[in-house]
Scaffold this motif. Structure first.
Motif, PDB file in Angstrom:
ATOM      1  N   VAL A 157      22.284  48.605   1.703  1.00 32.46           N
ATOM      2  CA  VAL A 157      21.231  47.664   1.188  1.00 32.46           C
ATOM      3  C   VAL A 157      21.932  46.133   1.023  1.00 32.46           C
ATOM      4  O   VAL A 157      21.210  45.592  -0.035  1.00 32.46           O
ATOM      5  N   ARG A 158      22.627  46.078   1.809  1.00 28.41           N
ATOM      6  CA  ARG A 158      22.999  44.613   1.611  1.00 28.41           C
ATOM      7  C   ARG A 158      22.175  43.507   1.963  1.00 28.41           C
ATOM      8  O   ARG A 158      22.184  42.303   1.280  1.00 28.41           O
ATOM      9  N   ASP A 159      21.036  43.902   2.526  1.00 22.99           N
ATOM     10  CA  ASP A 159      19.945  42.907   2.556  1.00 22.99           C
ATOM     11  C   ASP A 159      19.200  42.414   1.365  1.00 22.99           C
ATOM     12  O   ASP A 159      18.509  41.441   1.236  1.00 22.99           O
ATOM     13  N   GLU A 160      19.425  43.417   0.393  1.00 26.49           N
ATOM     14  CA  GLU A 160      18.788  43.038  -1.077  1.00 26.49           C
ATOM     15  C   GLU A 160      19.811  43.285  -2.322  1.00 26.49           C
ATOM     16  O   GLU A 160      19.215  42.610  -3.481  1.00 26.49           O
ATOM     17  N   VAL A 161      20.837  43.283  -2.247  1.00 26.94           N
ATOM     18  CA  VAL A 161      21.856  43.315  -3.228  1.00 26.94           C
ATOM     19  C   VAL A 161      23.235  42.615  -2.935  1.00 26.94           C
ATOM     20  O   VAL A 161      23.460  42.423  -1.776  1.00 26.94           O
ATOM     21  N   PRO A 162      23.731  41.897  -3.889  1.00 29.06           N
ATOM     22  CA  PRO A 162      24.970  41.148  -3.653  1.00 29.06           C
ATOM     23  C   PRO A 162      26.018  42.131  -3.795  1.00 29.06           C
ATOM     24  O   PRO A 162      26.607  42.496  -4.516  1.00 29.06           O
ATOM     25  N   VAL A 163      26.716  42.577  -2.371  1.00 32.42           N
ATOM     26  CA  VAL A 163      27.462  43.498  -2.297  1.00 32.42           C
ATOM     27  C   VAL A 163      28.702  43.298  -2.914  1.00 32.42           C
ATOM     28  O   VAL A 163      29.539  44.084  -3.772  1.00 32.42           O
ATOM     29  N   ASP A 164      29.376  41.927  -2.653  1.00 29.72           N
ATOM     30  CA  ASP A 164      30.473  41.693  -3.321  1.00 29.72           C
ATOM     31  C   ASP A 164      30.468  41.852  -4.717  1.00 29.72           C
ATOM     32  O   ASP A 164      31.561  42.274  -5.390  1.00 29.72           O
TER      33      ASP A 164
END
Length: 290
Positions: A157-164
């Motif tokens: 869901v990288r397109d909508e959450v700040p993965v880092d």
């Protein structure tokens, strides 16, 4: 919501009741909107409900709920959908099912400190129970065991959450002092849809199928999946949990949200939105809000 879920009709339920519990055959049956992910619910008159597993992995819930609900709910002073009868397959329906007591009230629509205090009291009473039981499968192991899955779900869901930032919060929870392995009783699914309120105060808890022994942090999810900052603070103060327990609880809440979001964002929008709000709550509490 699921590829393999059943469509269950009120006519099926009426036929099952008439055949297997004929003393209730004259009660009206009406379907209820889906609020959870794995059961269909039907009102049976004014004071009962029929609870029907609608996906294969929910089939064992009937026995678990019969074992847990009546045993635990009364001890922690909340109303619950206590099973009063079980049903067997029939009329095209393949699995066992339950008739349960109806818990009158509403799902809470906004967090309040009073609700937070009420729920903290239930969690404390659950933790204090001295009863044998099975281990909670979701909250009965170290957080760190789930790191690979969390990273994979976050990437999905990288397109909508700040993965880092999400992974930073996760690793902070994993770095907390670990659970010592001595299990306490957990409800296991304190999502807002399983809370019942009347006049703004908590009176009941639904869905006891996941109850079991596990990490005391395992029932802290409402701090992030429902409460705002003031209610979250009231919840934590009332529980008196140390920093390590709180951090682990935040990790459990984040894990659940990252499990839900990739799966439900194209299947059930309300639950996907709930997962997004939980992630925002976790990042806010961790001082990482964007």
């Amino acid at each position: 919501m699921h590829d393999d879920e059943l469509t269950i009709t009120a006519d099926q339920v009426r036929a099952l009741i008439a055949d297997q519990h004929p003393h209730w055959r004259d009660r009206p049956v009406r379907p209820l909107p889906h609020r959870g992910t794995d059961h269909a619910l039907f009102r049976l008159g004014d004071d009962l409900a029929v609870r029907m597993p609608r996906i294969p992995w929910a089939r064992e819930a009937v026995d678990r709920e019969h074992a847990s609900t009546e045993r635990l709910a009364g001890l922690v002073e909340v109303e619950a959908p206590v099973p009063v009868a079980a049903g067997e397959p029939g009329h095209g329906y393949p699995w066992r099912w339950s008739v349960v007591r109806w818990v009158a009230g509403e799902t809470p629509v906004r967090p309040t400190p009073d609700l937070a205090l009420d729920l903290a009291g239930v969690v404390r009473r659950l933790r204090a129970l001295d009863l044998p039981g099975r281990r909670n499968q979701r909250r009965g192991h170290p957080l760190g065991d789930l790191t690979d899955q969390v990273a994979s779900d976050a990437e999905a869901v990288r397109d909508e959450v700040p993965v880092d930032l999400v992974l930073h919060a996760w690793h902070e929870s994993c770095a907390a002092e670990p659970w010592d392995g001595r299990g306490v009783w957990l409800h296991g699914d304190l999502a807002p849809g399983n809370l019942v309120v009347r006049d703004g105060r908590l009176v009941g808890l639904l869905d006891w199928g996941g109850a079991g022994l596990g990490d005391p942090a395992g029932d802290l999810g409402p701090a992030w999946n429902f409460f705002d900052a003031p209610s979250r603070a009231a919840f934590r103060t009332a529980l008196g949990d140390d920093d390590a327990t709180w951090l682990r609880g935040r990790g459990w809440a984040l894990r659940q949200a990252l499990l839900q979001l990739p799966y439900y964002r194209t299947r059930y929008v309300p639950l996907a939105d709930h997962a997004r709000a939980t992630i925002r709550g976790v990042l806010e509490d961790a001082g990482l809000a964007t």
